[in-house]
Structure formats: C-alpha cells, structure tokens
Scaffold this motif. Structure first.
Motif, PDB file in Angstrom:
ATOM      1  N   ASP A 417       1.103  -1.004   0.151  1.00 55.25           N
ATOM      2  CA  ASP A 417       0.104  -0.010  -0.360  1.00 55.25           C
ATOM      3  C   ASP A 417       0.840   0.926  -0.087  1.00 55.25           C
ATOM      4  OD1 ASP A 417      -1.609   2.225   0.732  1.00 55.25           O
ATOM      5  OD2 ASP A 417      -3.074   0.834   1.665  1.00 55.25           O
ATOM      6  N   GLN A 450       3.952   3.301  -9.094  1.00 56.21           N
ATOM      7  CA  GLN A 450       2.069   2.221  -8.546  1.00 56.21           C
ATOM      8  C   GLN A 450       2.455   1.583  -7.902  1.00 56.21           C
ATOM      9  OE1 GLN A 450       1.865   2.661 -13.570  1.00 56.21           O
ATOM     10  NE2 GLN A 450       0.102   3.374 -12.863  1.00 56.21           N
ATOM     11  N   SER A 451       1.720   0.406  -6.954  1.00 53.73           N
ATOM     12  CA  SER A 451       1.483  -0.733  -6.316  1.00 53.73           C
ATOM     13  C   SER A 451       0.186  -1.197  -5.191  1.00 53.73           C
ATOM     14  CB  SER A 451       3.248  -0.790  -5.459  1.00 53.73           C
ATOM     15  OG  SER A 451       3.145  -1.878  -4.718  1.00 53.73           O
ATOM     16  N   SER A 452       0.433  -1.930  -5.661  1.00 54.07           N
ATOM     17  CA  SER A 452      -0.489  -2.578  -4.286  1.00 54.07           C
ATOM     18  C   SER A 452      -0.842  -4.286  -4.223  1.00 54.07           C
ATOM     19  CB  SER A 452      -2.230  -2.434  -5.270  1.00 54.07           C
ATOM     20  OG  SER A 452      -2.113  -3.181  -6.108  1.00 54.07           O
ATOM     21  N   THR A 457       4.976  -3.847  -8.479  1.00 49.15           N
ATOM     22  CA  THR A 457       5.029  -2.646  -8.278  1.00 49.15           C
ATOM     23  C   THR A 457       6.395  -1.571  -9.550  1.00 49.15           C
ATOM     24  OG1 THR A 457       6.149  -2.768  -5.778  1.00 49.15           O
ATOM     25  CG2 THR A 457       6.890  -1.114  -6.261  1.00 49.15           C
TER      26      THR A 457
END
Length: 466
Positions: A417, A450-452, A457
């Motif tokens: 996150d 950008q990552s989740s 990532t």
C-alpha cells in the motif's frame, strides 16, 4: 542556511548565515554552539530522524517538517529541512539546515478553511433563509483574504469578490462580460485542465499558473465545490511568493546534493587510486619476497601466504567501499555501462530473479548531473525489490521520447500500500521511497509509484532535458 553538528544526540549550531540569524533574532556569533531545540519544537519527529540516520546512515536523506518557533507571541511557523553532510575528519557528524518562515501561508490556509466552513454553513441553512443573510454574505466575501469566484456549468463568471479583483485586476463587471477562462489561461492545454478541475467535485486543491489583466503571471492554488446543480464556487490563493521560495530551497537542495556527490567522488577516487593501489603494491612485493625466499617461516610465525590473503581481502573491501560511495565507471565510461555492470552483479547474487533491460537512449543524450540521479534511483529501486518484494521478474527501462527521459523499474512481486508506506510517521517505513522521490523532485523531475498488494510495483522517474 546553517551547518549543525550532532553532539550527545543533539544538533548544535556550528555556523550560520545572516538569514538564519535574523530568523532566530540572534547574531550569528551568539547562535554558535547553541542547540537547535532551544529555538524550535519538533514534537519528536526530528529525534526519530536522527536515530534512523544513526542506525543506518546510508538510508538518510532530506527530512522536512513544520514547527513553531519558541518565541513570545505572535506565533511564528517555520518549514525546516535537515540533511546529512560529509562527516568531519575527526568523526564529527554534520547536518545542513534550511529554515523558511511560513507563518503567512499558515494564516492563509486557516482563513481559507474558515471561509469554506462559513460558506458551507450558509448553504446548509436552506434556500428559504438565504435572502435574510445576503448582506452578511456579501460582507464576508468581500472581507475574505482569498479570491472567491462563482461560475456556472459553462465557466461563465457570476460573481467575484474584492480579493479576486485586486489580485487578478478584473472588476466584477469585466469578469462577467469576458471569457475569464480564456483570459486567465491563454494556452489551450492549461485552459482544458482548468475547466476539467472547475467542473469536477474533487475536494483537494490544485495549483494553476494564471495570467492577470496586466499580463503578469501568478502562481495560484484553487479549491472548488458545487453550490447548486448549475452554480459552483472557486476559492483561490496567490502562492507566487511561496513558489519562488520553494524553488530557491529546491536549488539549494540540488546544490547540496551535487556537493555531497562531489565529496563522495573524491573519497572514492582516493580509496581506489591511493589506498587500494598501495595495498596492491605491498601484496606484489610480498609475493616477490616469497619467491626469493627458500626457507619457510617458523611455525609460530604467520605465513606470508596468509598475510597476502588478508591483503587481497582488504583490497577487495576497499574497492567495494569505493564503488559504494560512487562507481568510478560512472565518470570513466558513463551511466549505461555502469547500470549494465550493476545488473550483472545482481544476477550473480540473485540468480533466481530474471532481470531484463530495455535501453533506448544514447549516453551522449544524458546530461552529466542527471546520470548520478538516474543511477541512485535505479540502485535503490532494484535493492528494494530484492530485499522486500519476493519478485521473480524485474524489468529496467531507460528511454528518451523527445525532450523527456524516463527511468522505469517494474517487478512482479508482492506489492504494498503506497499511501500507507509514505504517510507513516515512522521514518524507517517507506524511507527508500521518500529518498528516491526527494532526489528526483530536487532535480526538477517527476516521481511516480504504482503498487498494491499482490500486483507488483512500478516506479518511474521522468525528467525534461534540453
């Protein structure tokens, strides 16, 4: 700017310029040797930053925080930046310090919040009662120290307050009879962006460069909200002076980074050319002596072969430290060979991770100051991937499109996150991300991540070059 020395876990003034002395209302001579916390209150964040740097010096970067000046009324707010500098020859630890008075900005933000709350309270009262408070509303709008503009769904101006007239130069009558969006934003791209924001329901603020009636250009920050189905309100601040101050701080930070990299370059060259070379000469001399000697050493003496092995290990360690400070190949061969060598080394250490490279730029197209920035971002991103992501595939892409250079590192790891990592108060959480972002932004670049969880990532750094 000032230079602080760390003594007994406290930052002590070592030297300061006139601006810092004036900020603390004290001559530079009297400011020396006095602790920083005598003048400011950092509510524990600065102490955590110092502990983080002390435990892991390699991860520390620029630390920015807001605080109040310990002084009699009225309250003075400061924006402070602290960054590590090269240690002294006696082992002393030094930090750079930049302070800026942001009291006016704080007051403007408070006033903006009060006006917004007043307007929303008025709206909540209901249509039937609005007529009874029209006169009070007019007084509030005209006395508000921020620009206020009411407009319809087409962007046509219905009302502006006195602050709008004074700041941008158009009277209410002129604003209602002209296309204000076209006048304030002559560039079609800027105009489209402004209209999209004006018609959106976003709760955040956005910065815009606006043209005044006299053709001056101002930096402004706006928030907007719907009043009715067809009427909206915009609330804006003139932030030109703040932007100028931020640019001055950015230039100073960029210069400081360049000085730190220059010092690293000098130390790395000395380690490689002087100490490593001397150790190598000793090693070769001992090997020659062994060849010339016939009798082996006594049992209680250390064999020459062991001494040579120790020397060989010392030479390798010296070269490793030198390369960690600054790869000499970056100056001798350039960024592209240095990145390729670093990737080869990672493949040897982590053979289970597949690393692909896509290089679509020539060495000559990269400005020299940008090369170390790109290398540090790629180095930090790749290190984070191997330490934390559990990825099996990594792609490194460096491309040029027109006047834009983009570095992108993408992995298929576990992800995380981003907002949570960046917003934690713990300086150890997401510190590598903040370090990369600050290095890129100081160099006038754009940093994106950008990552989740479970989706990998993607990190990119984008720069404009001439």
């Amino acid at each position: 700017m000032a230079i602080l020395e760390l003594k007994d876990d406290k930052l002590i003034f070592n030297m300061s310029n006139r601006s810092i002395a004036n900020l603390f209302n004290m001559p530079s001579g009297l400011l020396k040797c006095r602790p920083l916390d005598e003048f400011i209150a950092s509510d524990g964040r600065l102490e955590r930053y110092l502990m983080c740097h002390k435990s892991d010096p390699g991860t520390a970067s620029v630390f920015t925080f807001e605080c109040q000046l310990r002084s009699p009324m009225p309250t003075v707010w400061l924006e402070c930046r602290i960054f590590p500098m090269t240690d002294g020859v006696d082992g002393s630890t030094f930090y750079g310090f930049v302070g800026m008075d942001i009291t006016k900005r704080k007051k403007d933000q408070d006033e903006l919040g009060k006006v917004k709350n007043q307007l929303y309270n008025i709206i909540d009262i209901g249509t039937d009662e609005l007529e009874t408070i029209t006169e009070s509303l007019q007084i509030i709008l005209d006395k508000a120290p921020v620009m206020i503009c009411c407009y319809d769904a087409s962007g046509n101006v219905l009302f502006v307050n006195r602050a709008f007239e004074d700041t941008l130069g158009w009277s209410l009558a002129e604003a209602r009879s002209n296309d204000m969006v076209a006048s304030c934003y002559p560039d079609p791209v800027d105009r489209r962006r402004a209209m999209d924001f004006m018609m959106s329901d976003r709760a955040d603020c956005q910065d815009f460069r606006m043209h005044c009636r006299n053709n001056d250009v101002l930096e402004t920050s706006w928030a907007n909200a719907p009043l009715t189905e067809n009427i909206r309100i915009g609330i804006g601040l003139d932030i030109t002076k703040r932007k100028q101050a931020e640019e001055a701080v950015r230039r100073l930070s960029r210069k400081t980074l360049e000085m730190l990299e220059s010092d690293r370059q000098s130390v790395a060259k000395e380690l490689h050319d002087s100490i490593a070379a001397s150790l190598a000469a000793i090693k070769f001399s001992l090997e020659g002596r062994i060849m010339a000697m016939g009798e082996p050493p006594a049992d209680d003496e250390m064999p020459f072969e062991t001494i040579i092995a120790y020397l060989a290990d010392t030479i390798k360690e010296t070269k490793r430290i030198s390369n960690g400070l600054r790869p000499l190949t970056l100056d001798d061969l350039g960024l592209l060979p240095t990145l390729a060598a670093y990737v080869r080394k990672l493949k040897e250490v982590y053979p289970h991770v597949k690393i692909s490279q896509e290089i679509e730029i020539k060495e000559m197209d990269l400005p020299d100051p940008l090369k170390i920035v790109l290398y540090r971002v790629a180095q930090e991103a790749l290190n984070n991937i191997h330490k934390h992501s559990g990825a099996t595939k990594v792609s490194l892409r460096l491309t040029r499109i027109g006047n834009t250079v983009e570095l992108e590192v993408h992995d298929n790891g576990c992800g995380f996150d981003v907002e949570e990592a960046l917003e934690r108060n713990d300086p150890l959480s997401g510190y590598g991300l903040r370090s990369m972002r600050e290095r890129v932004e100081i160099s006038d670049g754009t940093f994106r991540i950008q990552s989740s969880a479970g989706s990998g990532t993607r990190i990119s750094a984008i720069f404009r070059i001439t």
